[in-house]
Design an enzyme around this catalytic site. Structure first.
Site, mmCIF file in Angstrom:
data_model
loop_
_atom_site.group_PDB
_atom_site.id
_atom_site.type_symbol
_atom_site.label_atom_id
_atom_site.label_comp_id
_atom_site.label_asym_id
_atom_site.label_seq_id
_atom_site.Cartn_x
_atom_site.Cartn_y
_atom_site.Cartn_z
ATOM 1 N N CYS A 132 23.558 3.399 -105.147
ATOM 2 C CA CYS A 132 24.604 4.415 -105.031
ATOM 3 C C CYS A 132 25.447 4.193 -103.786
ATOM 4 O O CYS A 132 24.930 3.821 -102.729
ATOM 5 C CB CYS A 132 23.980 5.809 -104.911
ATOM 6 S SG CYS A 132 22.830 6.258 -106.213
ATOM 7 N N CYS A 133 26.724 4.453 -103.924
ATOM 8 C CA CYS A 133 27.637 4.573 -102.787
ATOM 9 C C CYS A 133 28.735 5.538 -103.231
ATOM 10 O O CYS A 133 28.687 6.054 -104.344
ATOM 11 C CB CYS A 133 28.168 3.215 -102.320
ATOM 12 S SG CYS A 133 29.319 2.394 -103.430
ATOM 13 N N TRP A 134 29.712 5.789 -102.366
ATOM 14 C CA TRP A 134 30.699 6.829 -102.663
ATOM 15 C C TRP A 134 31.365 6.626 -104.019
ATOM 16 O O TRP A 134 31.428 7.537 -104.839
ATOM 17 C CB TRP A 134 31.728 6.906 -101.539
ATOM 18 C CG TRP A 134 32.599 8.121 -101.619
ATOM 19 C CD1 TRP A 134 33.953 8.141 -101.784
ATOM 20 C CD2 TRP A 134 32.190 9.493 -101.551
ATOM 21 N NE1 TRP A 134 34.412 9.434 -101.818
ATOM 22 C CE2 TRP A 134 33.338 10.293 -101.678
ATOM 23 C CE3 TRP A 134 30.958 10.124 -101.414
ATOM 24 C CZ2 TRP A 134 33.297 11.679 -101.660
ATOM 25 C CZ3 TRP A 134 30.923 11.509 -101.392
ATOM 26 C CH2 TRP A 134 32.076 12.262 -101.517
#
Length: 151
Positions: free
Chosen positions: A64-66
């Site tokens: 996950c990341c932004w």
């Protein structure tokens, strides 16, 4: 199933992801902002989770990341990993079915808790296609990794 999870930020959806996976009976290995003292940079923690899939330490990973884009790019640099950025259940189903994806990438910005559950339901319900054309496409992707790829 053992699942590696990475996130570059300690966001509610990342915590919900870990809780949801554990609630479904999976063993979860955390990376990045989800693990005290770990490198939270999206490239580093996504790579760490993806390497655990490639070396067989984990069966799958969720990175996950932004936006989910950087996490998916970093994970896909690891030979043997087929990471798919999924923003809905249909994409998650197709990624598992047609691409035999072994890493799910998620956007911390776009993924709500109800959507997270729908994506995970589809991801875990789908099975890789046995269609020869689909299998050849997955094999072709593996050949792009070069001789060091494991699967």
């Amino acid at each position: 199933m053992r699942i590696s999870v990475s996130s570059d930020m300690d966001e509610p959806v990342a915590r919900s992801l870990v809780a949801e996976l554990r609630g479904r009976g999976h063993e979860v290995l955390t990376h990045g902002a989800l693990r005290a003292g770990d490198d939270p940079q999206w490239a580093a923690c996504s790579e760490a989770a993806a390497r655990e899939v490639a070396d067989g330490t984990s069966d799958q990973a969720v990175v996950c990341c932004w936006t989910g884009t950087g996490a998916s790019i970093a994970a896909n640099k690891v030979p043997g990993v087929r990471a798919a950025l999924c923003t809905d259940a249909y994409s998650a189903d197709g990624a598992r079915r047609w691409n035999d994806a072994n890493v799910l990438a998620l956007s911390l910005r776009l993924t709500s808790e109800p959507l997270l559950k729908e994506i995970l339901d589809a991801w875990f319900a789908a099975r890789p296609s046995e269609d020869p054309e689909d299998r050849e496409n997955v094999a072709r992707i593996g050949r792009l990794d070069g001789p060091r790829a494991t699967s």
